[in-house]
Design a protein around this motif. Structure first.
Motif, mmCIF file in Angstrom:
data_model
loop_
_atom_site.group_PDB
_atom_site.id
_atom_site.type_symbol
_atom_site.label_atom_id
_atom_site.label_comp_id
_atom_site.label_asym_id
_atom_site.label_seq_id
_atom_site.Cartn_x
_atom_site.Cartn_y
_atom_site.Cartn_z
ATOM 1 N N LEU A 1 93.263 27.646 24.486
ATOM 2 C CA LEU A 1 92.928 29.063 24.670
ATOM 3 C C LEU A 1 91.809 29.212 25.694
ATOM 4 O O LEU A 1 90.907 28.384 25.773
ATOM 5 N N GLY A 2 91.885 30.289 26.437
ATOM 6 C CA GLY A 2 90.847 30.568 27.422
ATOM 7 C C GLY A 2 89.558 31.023 26.754
ATOM 8 O O GLY A 2 89.514 31.173 25.534
ATOM 9 N N PRO A 3 88.510 31.239 27.540
ATOM 10 C CA PRO A 3 87.203 31.595 26.957
ATOM 11 C C PRO A 3 87.223 32.873 26.123
ATOM 12 O O PRO A 3 86.623 32.918 25.043
ATOM 13 N N PHE A 4 87.918 33.902 26.610
ATOM 14 C CA PHE A 4 87.942 35.160 25.861
ATOM 15 C C PHE A 4 88.587 34.960 24.501
ATOM 16 O O PHE A 4 88.030 35.367 23.462
ATOM 17 N N HIS A 5 89.749 34.326 24.517
ATOM 18 C CA HIS A 5 90.489 34.158 23.265
ATOM 19 C C HIS A 5 89.779 33.245 22.289
ATOM 20 O O HIS A 5 89.758 33.504 21.089
ATOM 21 N N SER A 6 89.179 32.145 22.825
ATOM 22 C CA SER A 6 88.477 31.247 21.891
ATOM 23 C C SER A 6 87.283 31.948 21.277
ATOM 24 O O SER A 6 87.018 31.813 20.092
ATOM 25 N N THR A 7 86.561 32.706 22.096
ATOM 26 C CA THR A 7 85.401 33.426 21.551
ATOM 27 C C THR A 7 85.834 34.370 20.453
ATOM 28 O O THR A 7 85.213 34.433 19.383
ATOM 29 N N LEU A 8 86.924 35.089 20.724
ATOM 30 C CA LEU A 8 87.418 36.045 19.735
ATOM 31 C C LEU A 8 87.782 35.331 18.433
ATOM 32 O O LEU A 8 87.463 35.807 17.333
ATOM 33 N N ASN B 1 105.813 40.588 16.724
ATOM 34 C CA ASN B 1 105.966 39.647 17.822
ATOM 35 C C ASN B 1 104.740 39.681 18.701
ATOM 36 O O ASN B 1 104.380 40.723 19.230
ATOM 37 N N LEU B 2 104.108 38.540 18.823
ATOM 38 C CA LEU B 2 102.901 38.509 19.644
ATOM 39 C C LEU B 2 103.290 38.536 21.123
ATOM 40 O O LEU B 2 102.473 38.693 21.965
ATOM 41 N N ALA C 1 91.850 40.666 14.991
ATOM 42 C CA ALA C 1 91.057 39.803 15.877
ATOM 43 C C ALA C 1 91.702 38.436 16.006
ATOM 44 O O ALA C 1 91.846 37.898 17.118
ATOM 45 N N ALA C 2 92.117 37.859 14.870
ATOM 46 C CA ALA C 2 92.734 36.535 14.912
ATOM 47 C C ALA C 2 94.047 36.574 15.688
ATOM 48 O O ALA C 2 94.338 35.684 16.495
ATOM 49 N N ALA C 3 94.860 37.613 15.460
ATOM 50 C CA ALA C 3 96.149 37.725 16.135
ATOM 51 C C ALA C 3 95.957 37.821 17.645
ATOM 52 O O ALA C 3 96.641 37.153 18.426
ATOM 53 N N LEU C 4 95.006 38.661 18.035
ATOM 54 C CA LEU C 4 94.714 38.824 19.452
ATOM 55 C C LEU C 4 94.255 37.498 20.067
ATOM 56 O O LEU C 4 94.617 37.145 21.192
ATOM 57 N N ALA C 5 93.459 36.772 19.261
ATOM 58 C CA ALA C 5 92.894 35.523 19.777
ATOM 59 C C ALA C 5 93.952 34.472 20.056
ATOM 60 O O ALA C 5 93.909 33.783 21.073
ATOM 61 N N VAL C 6 94.925 34.325 19.151
ATOM 62 C CA VAL C 6 95.902 33.239 19.317
ATOM 63 C C VAL C 6 97.195 33.718 19.969
ATOM 64 O O VAL C 6 98.148 32.953 20.094
ATOM 65 N N ALA C 7 97.225 34.981 20.361
ATOM 66 C CA ALA C 7 98.444 35.556 20.936
ATOM 67 C C ALA C 7 99.060 34.732 22.070
ATOM 68 O O ALA C 7 100.292 34.607 22.123
ATOM 69 N N PRO C 8 98.286 34.162 22.980
ATOM 70 C CA PRO C 8 98.903 33.418 24.088
ATOM 71 C C PRO C 8 99.738 32.201 23.663
ATOM 72 O O PRO C 8 100.495 31.664 24.443
ATOM 73 N N GLY D 1 103.493 31.085 13.976
ATOM 74 C CA GLY D 1 103.822 30.097 14.997
ATOM 75 C C GLY D 1 102.599 29.748 15.829
ATOM 76 O O GLY D 1 102.318 28.574 16.112
ATOM 77 N N ALA D 2 101.855 30.786 16.213
ATOM 78 C CA ALA D 2 100.676 30.573 17.046
ATOM 79 C C ALA D 2 99.652 29.710 16.321
ATOM 80 O O ALA D 2 99.035 28.810 16.908
ATOM 81 N N PHE D 3 99.465 29.978 15.025
ATOM 82 C CA PHE D 3 98.509 29.166 14.267
ATOM 83 C C PHE D 3 98.954 27.715 14.183
ATOM 84 O O PHE D 3 98.151 26.789 14.294
#
Lengths: 125, 304
Positions: free
Chosen positions: B87-94, B303-304, B55-62, B69-71
């Protein structure tokens, strides 16, 4: 601190074995070896009162104390708490406490016979 | 990245569904209970890692190519005053969901630990007051109660407690065996082993798998204590004690017969012990290690 706990125990023993309520002086007299001062006993009694183990009869001038429950009642409560499987069994790890069905009890009786047989065979053999 | 997330999700589903359903049925668990316990702990931890990590990986993937690195980017942006880190709404919510879930699980564990310690302290102080020292072993306490029972209070100031009913029921050898069993629980710190399973089975009652894990762990813990006790006593003697106790346990009329058969299983196991297997032990421990290493590596290396 450990000594105070030990004193609490001694005082409770006196109260539990007493036929009726006791005054602080009765307790001092009941524990001659300890040579306690009445004030010490009163301190212990007030601690026990706060823990709801002892209650005070207020109708007499000299305060009389009695236990709130018998030793057996406390034991029963503790047992229930330790073996309560509905809770997450927080306090105790109970391994000789499990509920056993009548069918299982029967089979266990049979297993017991087997085990005892093996034990005596090992002893005699 | 999608591959990693999918793989982790599959891992989590497996660890939360079929694995806890099938693992308790494994006959070999009785041969190596300690190693099986380690495997259970790894299953739980790995499932958590897989779900929350994915869930966290998916969230910060962009934000970057790698998770770390993403963190770093995210933290940098939040520190600079961007509350959503770009992050957009979907990613921040996740991300919020992942963080809240993690916090909840850890919080439940901490709360449970604290409550347990307090309840235990209270119980121990009462037992010290109400109980009498056992003649055969001054370190253990006896409660005046006709129903046979034996339990231990683990922790910093451990206690072994028996009822007078138990003391009357067992002979000297059996009593020694019972005490050895309880002391084994204390020495193995089974309270710590059981704690997470107990805490999370209470926190996630809608997930039957957690309850199942808890039952399995409780059984394994008894087997480990049985084995360890048998270093100080005879297996047949402990079997006698357990069988005697079980046979005497009159079920409460109202709660007719909710026995799980676990006592019988233990007695049989003591009378006919399964053969230990070092190979099985290593296999179980390796599986446990693999379960923890795989999701960790997947999350960090991917790799994200």
């Amino acid at each position: 601190m450990a000594r105070l706990g030990e004193l609490e125990r001694a005082v409770m023993e006196v109260l539990w074995s007493a036929p009726d309520s006791c005054t602080a002086r009765d307790i001092v007299a009941a524990l001659p070896d300890r040579e306690l001062a009445a004030t010490t006993v009163l301190t212990v009694l007030s601690r026990l009162e706060r823990k709801d183990l002892v209650s005070r009869d207020r109708d007499s001038r000299a305060h009389r104390y009695r236990p709130t429950a018998t030793r057996e009642q406390h034991a029963a409560t503790l047992m229930r708490e330790a073996l309560d499987t509905a809770e997450d069994r927080s306090a105790a790890l109970a391994s000789f406490a499990e509920q056993v069905s009548p069918g299982e009890a029967e089979e266990l009786a049979a297993s017991l016979a087997e085990a005892l047989h093996r034990r005596s065979a090992a002893r005699d053999g | 990245m999608t591959l990693t997330v999918v793989a982790l999700t599959l891992l989590a589903v497996a660890l939360l569904g079929p694995v806890p359903a099938l693992l308790p049925r494994a006959r070999w668990a009785a041969a190596e209970p300690r190693a099986t316990l380690v495997l259970w702990q790894a299953v739980g931890l790995s499932a958590g890692l897989a779900v929350l990590g994915a869930a966290a990986a998916l969230a910060v993937a962009p934000l970057s190519d790698t998770l770390l690195g993403a963190f770093r980017v995210f933290v940098g942006r939040v520190a600079a005053g961007e509350p959503t880190g770009g992050l957009g709404p979907f990613h921040s919510t996740l991300l919020v969901v992942a963080v809240v879930l993690t916090a909840r699980l850890l919080g439940v564990l901490a709360l449970s630990a604290w409550r347990t310690v307090r309840a235990r302290g209270r119980h121990r102080r009462m037992v010290d007051l109400v109980g009498r020292p056992l003649r055969a072993d001054a370190g253990s306490l006896v409660l005046d109660h006709p129903a046979p029972a034996a339990y231990c209070l683990p922790g910093g100031t451990p206690r072994v407690v028996l009822t007078s009913g138990a003391v009357e029921m067992f002979d000297d050898e059996e009593l020694a065996a019972v005490l050895a069993h309880e002391r084994a629980h204390l020495a193995e710190r089974h309270d710590l082993v059981v704690l997470p399973f107990a805490a999370w089975s209470k926190a996630l009652p809608w997930l039957p798998t957690v309850r199942r894990s808890r039952t399995a762990v409780d059984r394994l813990v008894e087997m480990v204590a049985d084995d360890r006790a048998c270093a100080d006593c005879d297996r047949t003697v402990l079997a006698c004690a357990l069988a005697r106790f079980g046979a005497a346990s009159a079920p409460d009329g109202a709660l007719a017969a909710t026995g799980s058969g676990a006592v019988l299983v233990r007695v049989h196991r003591l009378l006919d012990p399964p053969r230990r297997s070092a190979r099985l032990r290593y296999a179980l421990l390796s599986a446990a290690a693999l379960l923890l290493v795989l999701p960790t590596v997947a999350l960090l290396a991917t790799n994200l």
